[in-house]
Design an enzyme around this catalytic site. Structure first.
Site, PDB file in Angstrom:
ATOM      1  N   LYS A 187       0.831  -1.210   0.000  1.00 57.33           N
ATOM      2  CA  LYS A 187       0.000   0.000   0.000  1.00 57.33           C
ATOM      3  C   LYS A 187       0.865   1.259   0.000  1.00 57.33           C
ATOM      4  CE  LYS A 187      -3.834  -2.381   0.680  1.00 57.33           C
ATOM      5  NZ  LYS A 187      -4.524  -2.852  -0.474  1.00 57.33           N
ATOM      6  N   CYS A 188       1.974   1.221  -0.686  1.00 62.39           N
ATOM      7  CA  CYS A 188       2.958   2.291  -0.682  1.00 62.39           C
ATOM      8  C   CYS A 188       2.995   2.987  -2.040  1.00 62.39           C
ATOM      9  CB  CYS A 188       4.331   1.679  -0.357  1.00 62.39           C
ATOM     10  SG  CYS A 188       5.727   2.817  -0.417  1.00 62.39           S
ATOM     11  N   GLY A 189       3.439   4.221  -2.064  1.00 58.93           N
ATOM     12  CA  GLY A 189       3.617   4.921  -3.322  1.00 58.93           C
ATOM     13  C   GLY A 189       4.635   4.256  -4.233  1.00 58.93           C
TER      14      GLY A 189
END
Length: 180
Positions: A34-36
């Protein structure tokens, strides 16, 4: 000590001795779903498909220490990566890479290649600004700073490079290619 003195657990909790990878090039990366930077899974898979037959192994270590961006169970993380990025490289057990519960492998990696900065990109500056708020002295320790920090290990077990999350994946691939 060498990298081959360590073990890591796979997503099912089985010990995986790194001595099993002697003679291989390793790309070790702490990941999050769920990270950029999660889209780097696509490029990691491309690198894996290009170089796996020539001796590359990717060691994917999901880590929830940075912004709680690796939620879910090991199985849920694996399913996410398979469904969204068609990853074929194995994932290890979700683990810490910093602090008292850090994997010994990561403690070793951080002694071999220290933090040398994020680079000059706009993303690098944003990451610098964000991390400096919680750790004003972050530049002076070798801790992992964020998701998708990568270490390249040569066939002889030497840690040849550390790439911070905003590093160009083309640079990561070029380093892997030199080691192959």
């Amino acid at each position: 000590m060498s990298i081959y003195d360590y073990s890591i657990q796979d997503a099912q909790g089985n010990d995986v001795p790194l001595k099993n990878y002697k003679g291989k090039v390793l790309l070790i990366v702490n990941t999050a779903t769920k990270c950029g930077f999660t889209s780097q899974y696509k490029e990691l898979e491309q690198i894996y498909e290009t170089y796996h037959e020539r001796g590359l192994e990717i060691i994917d270590v999901p880590c929830n220490q940075f912004g709680k961006q690796a939620p879910g169970t090991n199985r849920e993380i694996s399913e996410f990566c398979t469904l969204n990025y068609n990853t074929k490289f194995p994932q290890m057990k979700k683990s810490d890479v910093n602090g008292a519960n850090a994997l010994p492998l990561y403690t070793y990696l951080k002694t071999q290649k220290k933090f040398e900065g994020f680079g000059e990109s706009k993303t690098a500056q944003l990451l610098h600004d964000y991390i400096k708020k919680s750790d004003p002295d972050y530049k002076n320790n070798s801790d992992i700073k964020w998701n998708f920090t990568k270490f390249v290990v040569a066939r002889d077990g030497s840690v040849v490079e550390r790439f911070e999350p905003p590093a160009s994946m083309a640079d990561v691939e070029a380093c892997v290619a030199k080691c192959i």
